[in-house]
Design an enzyme around this catalytic site. Structure first.
Site, PDB file in Angstrom:
ATOM      1  N   LYS A 128       0.847  -1.205   0.000  1.00 40.06           N
ATOM      2  CA  LYS A 128       0.000   0.000   0.000  1.00 40.06           C
ATOM      3  C   LYS A 128       0.877   1.248   0.000  1.00 40.06           C
ATOM      4  CE  LYS A 128      -1.745   1.522   4.044  1.00 40.06           C
ATOM      5  NZ  LYS A 128      -1.381   2.915   4.362  1.00 40.06           N
ATOM      6  N   ASN A 129       1.880   1.279   0.904  1.00 38.51           N
ATOM      7  CA  ASN A 129       2.658   2.506   1.075  1.00 38.51           C
ATOM      8  C   ASN A 129       3.663   2.739  -0.044  1.00 38.51           C
ATOM      9  OD1 ASN A 129       1.126   2.971   3.283  1.00 38.51           O
ATOM     10  ND2 ASN A 129       2.700   2.425   4.782  1.00 38.51           N
ATOM     11  N   CYS A 145      -4.327  12.942  12.582  1.00 36.39           N
ATOM     12  CA  CYS A 145      -5.075  11.685  12.466  1.00 36.39           C
ATOM     13  C   CYS A 145      -5.003  11.011  13.841  1.00 36.39           C
ATOM     14  CB  CYS A 145      -4.503  10.789  11.375  1.00 36.39           C
ATOM     15  SG  CYS A 145      -3.062   9.891  11.887  1.00 36.39           S
ATOM     16  N   ARG A 171       1.048  14.544  13.123  1.00 34.94           N
ATOM     17  CA  ARG A 171       1.582  14.241  11.782  1.00 34.94           C
ATOM     18  C   ARG A 171       1.661  15.489  10.889  1.00 34.94           C
ATOM     19  NH1 ARG A 171      -0.885   8.747   9.640  1.00 34.94           N
ATOM     20  NH2 ARG A 171       0.988   8.796   8.346  1.00 34.94           N
ATOM     21  N   VAL A 187       3.324  18.351   8.299  1.00 35.40           N
ATOM     22  CA  VAL A 187       3.991  18.162   6.997  1.00 35.40           C
ATOM     23  C   VAL A 187       5.099  19.204   6.806  1.00 35.40           C
ATOM     24  CG1 VAL A 187       2.058  17.013   5.860  1.00 35.40           C
ATOM     25  CG2 VAL A 187       2.189  19.526   5.862  1.00 35.40           C
ATOM     26  N   LEU A 199       8.220  19.115   7.220  1.00 30.39           N
ATOM     27  CA  LEU A 199       9.452  18.658   6.556  1.00 30.39           C
ATOM     28  C   LEU A 199       9.255  18.549   5.045  1.00 30.39           C
ATOM     29  CD1 LEU A 199      10.684  15.987   9.106  1.00 30.39           C
ATOM     30  CD2 LEU A 199      11.233  18.434   8.982  1.00 30.39           C
ATOM     31  N   ASP A 207       4.616   0.317  12.065  1.00 32.73           N
ATOM     32  CA  ASP A 207       3.362  -0.243  11.545  1.00 32.73           C
ATOM     33  C   ASP A 207       3.150  -1.690  11.951  1.00 32.73           C
ATOM     34  OD1 ASP A 207       3.452   1.549   8.350  1.00 32.73           O
ATOM     35  OD2 ASP A 207       3.018   2.173  10.398  1.00 32.73           O
ATOM     36  N   ILE A 264       8.090   6.532  17.081  1.00 32.93           N
ATOM     37  CA  ILE A 264       7.793   7.294  15.863  1.00 32.93           C
ATOM     38  C   ILE A 264       6.576   8.201  16.028  1.00 32.93           C
ATOM     39  CG2 ILE A 264       7.256   7.128  13.393  1.00 32.93           C
ATOM     40  CD1 ILE A 264      10.033   6.053  13.996  1.00 32.93           C
ATOM     41  N   ARG A 307      -8.641  -0.220   4.593  1.00 32.98           N
ATOM     42  CA  ARG A 307      -7.702   0.722   3.973  1.00 32.98           C
ATOM     43  C   ARG A 307      -6.389   0.038   3.631  1.00 32.98           C
ATOM     44  NH1 ARG A 307      -7.428   6.528   6.714  1.00 32.98           N
ATOM     45  NH2 ARG A 307      -6.036   6.645   4.938  1.00 32.98           N
TER      46      ARG A 307
END
Ligand code: EPZ
Length: 422
Positions: free
Chosen positions: A22-23, A118, A123, A125, A127, A308, A330, A400
């Protein structure tokens, strides 16, 4: 909303096919924006997030066709007729931010909604934005959107990430392929999905060195062509299904699994007394007669233990002999599966970023709530080993990231079914 009912049904035996990542697919798909020639992705996973990315790309004017039931994606973006990634799509899927770098690199302007937080953390953005600024992007944040411009096109630059970010590395890597001159990205993420993206971009004509290391060097080119690329196997789906025989007993072969994708995870399984063997077709996992042993785990960027797979490992440690420490380094809020596992009789003490898990002989089935993608699958795994029936609610989270999860587990002997909700 659908729910899934799982009943403890003893050891599992058989084979589980591992889908494309997926990623990886979520960053390979936006790469089509870098070229006006067709990009074909094979071994694509059939997931709602992938469909969502397709919808986003189509909203920008790209063409996205699914073939072979979604296993092959034919993408092309001759000319974009919209450069705005709308909040309504971006808020549902954070990976939408990955259209920013390619759109900016190709057409010199882009407007992308900020994704918002989320369940597992804020999270930000920042960077992504700082890396693009190092390539000459002019950014203006207003009304919840990033308004990005690069009037004379992007130019090569050097950027050192203050912390490892998968998505920011992907955005910067894609943008750099069309920037004038040389780009050096330091402290870049080393995830296999990024190496897969680099291989695909190279097929399209990009000049990239260093994927898999923490320094990426990119020589910009004037244009990129098309390519056909097979999506790398999903190491998180792989690790998830490797836990199934570990927690239930039995022996399962994960077809398409590769040890190089999950080395740190396999080291943890080895410490827990689980046998992993490489076969012609993938990875075979065997739970011997002995107990699962408790072992400590700390999540880190690749090649460390993947965040994950932390929830799935926690489910296994709940049934291990002894006490284990699971440290989440993380994300700031990635233990939401813990209270749900405790409803099943697990003994977990969460203090900040560390969960102390004391194994119990047997978990007990219970109604539980999915909160995010990986937490939901950890509840399924716990239910497979628990005594009695577990009902996992809000399984849209699961869909998902896992295609046909009931079918794949039922095929190795699990007692699992989906109940369609209203
Ligand atoms: C990717 O998310 C994955 N998603 C995540 O998988 C995965 O958990 C994560 O990488 C870490 O491996 C996709 O690839 C679509 P990061 P990403 O940027 O890129 C902070 C799943 O379950 N950060 O590496 O968003 C951030 O808050 C999902 O499949 C900043 O501070 O992760 C986090 O603490 C969940 N500023 C840390 O860095 C930024 O600009 C790592 O995030 C970006 C990130």
């Amino acid at each position: 909303m659908d729910s899934i009912v799982v009943t403890g049904n003893g050891p599992l035996r058989g084979q589980i096919p591992i889908a494309g990542a997926k990623n990886a697919c979520l960053t390979l798909m936006p790469a089509t924006l870098l070229s006006d020639e067709p990009l074909t992705l094979t071994n694509a996973p059939r997931l709602s997030d992938i469909a969502m990315m397709g919808t986003l790309l189509q909203s920008l004017g790209a063409e996205v066709a699914q073939m072979q039931g979604g296993k092959v994606l034919a993408l092309s973006s001759h000319a974009l007729d919209n450069h705005v990634a709308d909040y309504d799509i971006v808020r549902k899927m954070r990976a939408s931010i990955l259209v920013l770098g390619p759109m900016l690199a190709r057409d010199g302007h882009a407007v992308v909604s900020l994704p918002g937080g989320c369940a597992i953390g804020a999270r930000p953005v920042d960077l992504h934005l700082r890396a693009l600024e190092a390539l000459g992007a002019e950014l203006d944040l207003r009304d919840g959107y990033v308004h990005a411009k690069a009037p004379g096109g992007l130019r090569g630059g050097t950027f050192e990430f203050p912390l490892v970010s998968v998505g920011a590395t992907e955005n910067a890597l894609m943008a750099a392929t069309l920037a004038r001159g040389t780009t050096v990205l330091k402290n870049a993420a080393r995830e296999p999905e990024i190496a897969d993206l680099a291989r695909c971009l190279r097929k399209m004509g990009a000049r990239i060195e260093g994927e898999g290391t923490s320094t990426l060097t990119i020589e910009g080119v004037a244009r990129l062509g098309g390519a056909t690329h097979a999506v790398v196997p999903d190491r998180i789906e792989l690790g998830t299904y490797m836990i199934a025989p570990a927690i239930c007993g039995g022996e399962v072969e994960c077809l398409g699994g590769r040890i190089d994708l999950v080395q740190a995870f396999c080291d943890a399984l080895d410490r827990a007394g689980i046998t992993v063997a490489e076969t012609e077709a993938g990875l075979k996992v065997t739970r011997g007669d002995g107990p699962v042993r408790a072992t400590d785990v700390a999540t880190e960027p690749f090649p460390g233990f993947p965040t994950d797979l932390q929830a799935q490992m926690m489910a296994l440690m709940c049934t291990a002999e002894g006490t284990s420490l699971l440290e989440e380094r993380i994300f700031e809020n990635r233990f939401m599966h813990a209270p749900e596992l405790m409803r099943m009789g697990a003994r977990i003490d969460v203090q900040g970023g560390t969960a102390t898990v004391t194994g119990v002989d047997r978990l007990k089935g219970a109604p539980v709530m999915a909160t995010d993608l990986r937490a939901s699958v950890s509840l399924i795994l716990a239910g497979l080993a628990a005594e009695g029936e577990t009902t996992v609610h809000r399984v849209y989270h699961l869909d998902r990231g896992y295609e046909s999860v009931e079918e794949k587990l039922r095929n190795v002997g699990a007692k699992i079914e989906r109940i369609s909700g209203q």
